[in-house]
Scaffold this motif. Structure first.
Motif, PDB file in Angstrom:
ATOM      1  N   ILE A 387       0.868  -1.182   0.000  1.00  0.00           N
ATOM      2  CA  ILE A 387       0.000   0.000   0.000  1.00  0.00           C
ATOM      3  C   ILE A 387       0.901   1.228   0.000  1.00  0.00           C
ATOM      4  O   ILE A 387       1.872   1.288   0.766  1.00  0.00           O
ATOM      5  CB  ILE A 387      -0.909   0.022   1.252  1.00  0.00           C
ATOM      6  CG1 ILE A 387      -1.782  -1.228   1.313  1.00  0.00           C
ATOM      7  CG2 ILE A 387      -1.787   1.275   1.268  1.00  0.00           C
ATOM      8  CD1 ILE A 387      -2.541  -1.374   2.623  1.00  0.00           C
ATOM      9  N   PRO A 388       0.641   2.232  -0.848  1.00  0.00           N
ATOM     10  CA  PRO A 388       1.455   3.456  -0.812  1.00  0.00           C
ATOM     11  C   PRO A 388       1.402   4.105   0.572  1.00  0.00           C
ATOM     12  O   PRO A 388       0.325   4.215   1.178  1.00  0.00           O
ATOM     13  CB  PRO A 388       0.797   4.354  -1.864  1.00  0.00           C
ATOM     14  CG  PRO A 388       0.055   3.424  -2.760  1.00  0.00           C
ATOM     15  CD  PRO A 388      -0.400   2.285  -1.887  1.00  0.00           C
ATOM     16  N   VAL A 389       2.544   4.511   1.072  1.00  0.00           N
ATOM     17  CA  VAL A 389       2.618   5.152   2.390  1.00  0.00           C
ATOM     18  C   VAL A 389       3.226   6.538   2.221  1.00  0.00           C
ATOM     19  O   VAL A 389       4.313   6.690   1.656  1.00  0.00           O
ATOM     20  CB  VAL A 389       3.475   4.317   3.371  1.00  0.00           C
ATOM     21  CG1 VAL A 389       3.550   5.021   4.730  1.00  0.00           C
ATOM     22  CG2 VAL A 389       2.903   2.914   3.527  1.00  0.00           C
ATOM     23  N   THR A 390       2.528   7.545   2.708  1.00  0.00           N
ATOM     24  CA  THR A 390       3.034   8.919   2.656  1.00  0.00           C
ATOM     25  C   THR A 390       3.238   9.442   4.068  1.00  0.00           C
ATOM     26  O   THR A 390       2.656   8.943   5.026  1.00  0.00           O
ATOM     27  CB  THR A 390       2.075   9.849   1.891  1.00  0.00           C
ATOM     28  OG1 THR A 390       0.811   9.867   2.554  1.00  0.00           O
ATOM     29  CG2 THR A 390       1.876   9.365   0.466  1.00  0.00           C
ATOM     30  N   MET A 391       4.081  10.461   4.183  1.00  0.00           N
ATOM     31  CA  MET A 391       4.427  11.055   5.473  1.00  0.00           C
ATOM     32  C   MET A 391       3.942  12.493   5.521  1.00  0.00           C
ATOM     33  O   MET A 391       4.088  13.236   4.557  1.00  0.00           O
ATOM     34  CB  MET A 391       5.941  11.031   5.688  1.00  0.00           C
ATOM     35  CG  MET A 391       6.584   9.661   5.622  1.00  0.00           C
ATOM     36  SD  MET A 391       6.142   8.604   7.015  1.00  0.00           S
ATOM     37  CE  MET A 391       6.575   9.653   8.395  1.00  0.00           C
ATOM     38  N   GLU A 392       3.401  12.877   6.667  1.00  0.00           N
ATOM     39  CA  GLU A 392       2.963  14.263   6.836  1.00  0.00           C
ATOM     40  C   GLU A 392       3.376  14.773   8.211  1.00  0.00           C
ATOM     41  O   GLU A 392       3.083  14.133   9.233  1.00  0.00           O
ATOM     42  CB  GLU A 392       1.434  14.381   6.709  1.00  0.00           C
ATOM     43  CG  GLU A 392       0.883  14.136   5.323  1.00  0.00           C
ATOM     44  CD  GLU A 392       1.101  15.290   4.367  1.00  0.00           C
ATOM     45  OE1 GLU A 392       1.679  16.322   4.788  1.00  0.00           O
ATOM     46  OE2 GLU A 392       0.689  15.182   3.199  1.00  0.00           O
ATOM     47  N   ILE A 393       4.065  15.900   8.247  1.00  0.00           N
ATOM     48  CA  ILE A 393       4.234  16.630   9.499  1.00  0.00           C
ATOM     49  C   ILE A 393       2.914  17.339   9.761  1.00  0.00           C
ATOM     50  O   ILE A 393       2.387  18.038   8.893  1.00  0.00           O
ATOM     51  CB  ILE A 393       5.390  17.627   9.399  1.00  0.00           C
ATOM     52  CG1 ILE A 393       6.715  16.877   9.208  1.00  0.00           C
ATOM     53  CG2 ILE A 393       5.453  18.527  10.633  1.00  0.00           C
ATOM     54  CD1 ILE A 393       7.901  17.775   8.936  1.00  0.00           C
ATOM     55  N   ALA A 394       2.367  17.154  10.933  1.00  0.00           N
ATOM     56  CA  ALA A 394       0.989  17.588  11.200  1.00  0.00           C
ATOM     57  C   ALA A 394       0.766  19.062  10.896  1.00  0.00           C
ATOM     58  O   ALA A 394      -0.228  19.436  10.258  1.00  0.00           O
ATOM     59  CB  ALA A 394       0.636  17.286  12.653  1.00  0.00           C
ATOM     60  N   SER A 395       1.680  19.922  11.334  1.00  0.00           N
ATOM     61  CA  SER A 395       1.489  21.357  11.114  1.00  0.00           C
ATOM     62  C   SER A 395       1.494  21.699   9.631  1.00  0.00           C
ATOM     63  O   SER A 395       0.723  22.548   9.170  1.00  0.00           O
ATOM     64  CB  SER A 395       2.560  22.157  11.848  1.00  0.00           C
ATOM     65  OG  SER A 395       3.854  21.787  11.398  1.00  0.00           O
ATOM     66  N   ASP A 396       2.351  21.031   8.864  1.00  0.00           N
ATOM     67  CA  ASP A 396       2.434  21.310   7.428  1.00  0.00           C
ATOM     68  C   ASP A 396       1.178  20.826   6.708  1.00  0.00           C
ATOM     69  O   ASP A 396       0.674  21.502   5.803  1.00  0.00           O
ATOM     70  CB  ASP A 396       3.676  20.643   6.841  1.00  0.00           C
ATOM     71  CG  ASP A 396       3.859  20.944   5.366  1.00  0.00           C
ATOM     72  OD1 ASP A 396       3.863  22.136   5.007  1.00  0.00           O
ATOM     73  OD2 ASP A 396       3.972  19.999   4.565  1.00  0.00           O
TER      74      ASP A 396
END
Length: 676
Positions: A387-396
């Motif tokens: 499954i594609p996995v992406t990363m996010e910094i919450a504030s961004d």
């Protein structure tokens, strides 16, 4: 990100000295949440203010407020000095008494006694409040109150709250109306915008406390002082407390760690709930903007799975040191009951596993150390789940309003479960219909309650501001999550079995790495006077580079950067010379040969290299021993970040101590970032 604490004894005689010590010790347990100033409020003796009470707007005891800038011990010294000066009787017993306390991390106004909490409504301390959070509309409220004759003494947003309470009370009094304490608080809540946890105390309502929250953590602790062996229902239902009249002690706290030494029976207060303690009775009411009268809520108490030893340093000099060395145990408890016969059991995800497996993508969302832990686990999740996995910094994510879809699984990672940006991102993901999974170390936290499902990492209480054992347990939990999601794929069966075997032995391997303590102290001594440090990693260990640099940065107050080694030639190479120390993480995985090439290029430019490699690889990564070598055990590649970070945690710890800084309370930082 402050700490609030309150103590009320009912039908049990406690001396004023005992009450003071309970309040002050509660602040000591919460000092990691803020340590630039603090304060407490207790009741005076009626006879001590007898003359003044002829002019006072109430007949009960005058509340005494003590506030001080600096660490908790500064407050302790000033409290006892002031008590001696006013000849206050510390041996006086109270069968009922309500006290409140606060330790501050400054947001509005510099650290000073006048900006410390409790904040007061003014003369006579008719309403006093302790507050964690931020009131976003305080300027408008302040202007309104000034127009109505109120004078402000502090620079805080909090001061509007007790003054608003007095304004509401006075208006009702002028109209000839009798108003209850809870009615006053409800009207104040109607005016407040922002995130908060609040505790109110007022001599108009002696021996009562009211607590409420929106967005910030607040816990109620209950200690019955009678034999309850034949009344098992007593601790099941909070409502039972309103009927028995038995001697009891009640506590409010921002964190469970401040009540565990008193009781293990607690209630995690929900958003918009108001908890009113009166005559030893506890009422839980639900505030609703659209309803004039609040509804009574029936809530069950939980039992805390924590021991007092977890909040003490024991034989260690600092909490950070203790928590680094606790990692074999924290990893064991994190995995306990979850590894069974070459399979992984995660009960918190069981009902939603089908949805997760059919997700369009998995989105990891976190901040700081928690983000780094998710980054370390991303490759194995992609490999085992496809499954594609992406990363996010919450504030961004929030700043961009990045797309989140109904077909997504959003995984929120937070040690405290109360990180403001992460919780705002959670609200955003819920609004967009995604399945929301929580990974947190804190039972009863907002993250644990608001996500659809989740996993408790079970690393134990972490008091040092710099997260260590929670980080490694988060990685292990997310590796187990990857194993569980990919369990239906036959093609990865052998790979999963190897990883599970590696997990079983991981605590032993971590124990081996901790033997590098003396070696890392020696390395720290060689770096003590330097101003900068680079850490290069890639693949699984890009996260190790980021987290290692973050640890040095936040506690040793030394500039450090974690860098993706694949980007070295796109700018960072210009920094390399014979003085700048560079740590290269080059343990055995699919990126090993690429890291060997990086080391060669750095060495050719006379880089001052420190290479972290697998045991037996010293000669292959650094021929002729031209580098300083740190050797660690080799484990499964996806588990290597757990092993590799520990020498860097030890380095950060020793650098901090050698440089003379407070390792448990870094400058400008506090543990639980509950405000933006």
């Amino acid at each position: 990100m402050c700490g609030i604490f309150a103590y009320l004894n009912y039908n049990v005689e406690r001396e004023r000295r005992y009450i003071l010590e309970v309040l002050l010790n509660g602040l000591r347990r919460l000092e990691y949440r803020g340590y630039d100033s603090s304060g407490i409020a207790i009741d005076s003796d009626l006879d001590a203010v007898e003359v003044s009470l002829k002019e006072a707007p109430y007949e009960s005891a005058f509340p005494l407020v003590f506030r001080q800038e600096g660490k908790i011990e500064s407050l302790v010294g000033s409290v006892y000095a002031e008590v001696d000066a006013m000849d206050l009787n510390l041996e006086k017993p109270f069968s009922v008494h309500a006290g409140i306390a606060h330790t501050r991390w400054a947001t509005h106004g510099v650290p000073s006694p006048r900006n410390s909490h409790p904040q007061s409504s003014g003369a006579w301390n008719e309403f006093i409040v302790v507050h964690n959070g931020i009131i976003t509309n305080y300027e408008v409220l302040k202007e309104t109150l000034i127009r109505n004759g109120f004078n402000f003494e502090s620079e805080t947003d909090t001061e509007v709250i007790p003054k608003l309470a007095k304004f509401v009370f006075d208006k009702a009094h002028e109209a000839g109306q009798t108003v209850t304490f809870s009615q006053v608080v409800f009207e104040v809540m109607r005016q407040l915008e922002g995130a908060y946890a609040l505790i109110f105390k007022s001599p108009h309502y002696p021996n009562e406390l009211i607590a409420c929250k929106r967005g910030s953590t607040l816990i109620l602790g209950v200690k019955e002082l009678t034999d309850i062996s034949n009344s098992g229902a007593l601790f099941h239902d909070v409502k039972a407390l309103t009927t028995n009249g038995q001697p009891k002690e009640l506590f409010f706290s921002s964190d469970l760690c401040a009540i565990v030494e008193h009781t293990k029976n607690y209630l995690a207060i929900e958003d918009s709930e108001v908890v009113h303690i009166k005559d030893g009775c506890v009422s839980v009411l639900k505030f609703d903007y659209d309803k004039e009268k609040p509804a009574s809520v029936q809530r069950a108490l939980s039992v805390l799975e924590m021991e007092v030893e977890q909040i003490k340093k024991g034989n260690y000099d600092h909490f950070m040191q203790k928590e680094i060395h606790e990692q074999p145990h924290s990893l064991t408890t994190t995995m306990r009951g979850r590894l069974k016969h070459n399979s992984v059991l995660l009960g918190g995800l069981k009902e939603h596993m089908k949805t997760i497996r059919h997700s369009r993508r998995i989105v990891f969302i976190g901040c700081g150390t928690s983000y780094n832990a998710a980054l370390a686990a991303r490759p194995i999740l992609e490999e085992l789940s496809s499954i594609p996995v992406t990363m996010e910094i919450a504030s961004d994510l929030l700043d961009r309003q990045g797309p989140i879809y109904r077909e997504d699984t959003a995984v929120f990672v937070s040690q405290s479960g109360e990180t403001a940006d992460t919780l705002l991102a959670l609200e955003y993901a819920l609004e967009n219909g995604a399945l929301c999974v929580g990974i947190t170390n804190t039972v009863g936290s907002t993250l644990a309650r608001k996500t659809h499902c989740g996993i408790h990492i079970n690393a134990g209480c972490e008091i040092g501001v710099a997260s260590t054992k929670a980080y490694t347990s988060q990685i292990v939990v997310m590796v187990m999550m990857a194993l569980a999601i990919g369990a239906d794929r036959i093609s990865t069966q052998a790979r999963r079995e190897d990883i599970i075997n590696g997990l079983s032995d991981l605590p032993n391997q971590v124990s081996e790495v901790l033997k590098l303590d003396r070696e890392m102290k020696d390395l720290a001594e060689s770096l003590i006077n330097l101003e900068s440090l680079l850490v290069f990693g890639r693949g699984y260990n890009y996260a190790t580079a980021l987290e290692g640099a973050l640890k040095v940065k936040e506690v040793a107050l030394m500039h450090s950067e974690g860098m993706l080694a694949g980007e070295m030639k796109h700018g960072p190479l210009a920094l390399v010379d014979e003085t700048l120390p560079i740590i290269v993480v080059a343990t055995r995985d699919s990126c090993f040969s690429k890291q060997q090439s990086v080391i060669q290029q750095l060495h050719a430019r006379k880089g001052r290299l420190i290479v972290l490699c697998s045991k037996g690889d010293a000669q292959s990564v650094c021929p002729g021993r031209s580098c300083r070598i740190i050797e660690v055990p080799q484990v499964a590649d996806c588990l290597q970040p757990v092993v590799n970070i520990i020498p860097l945690q030890l380095l950060a710890y020793h650098l901090t101590v050698l440089r003379g800084y407070n390792v448990d309370q870094p400058r400008n930082l506090a543990k639980s970032v509950t405000t933006q």
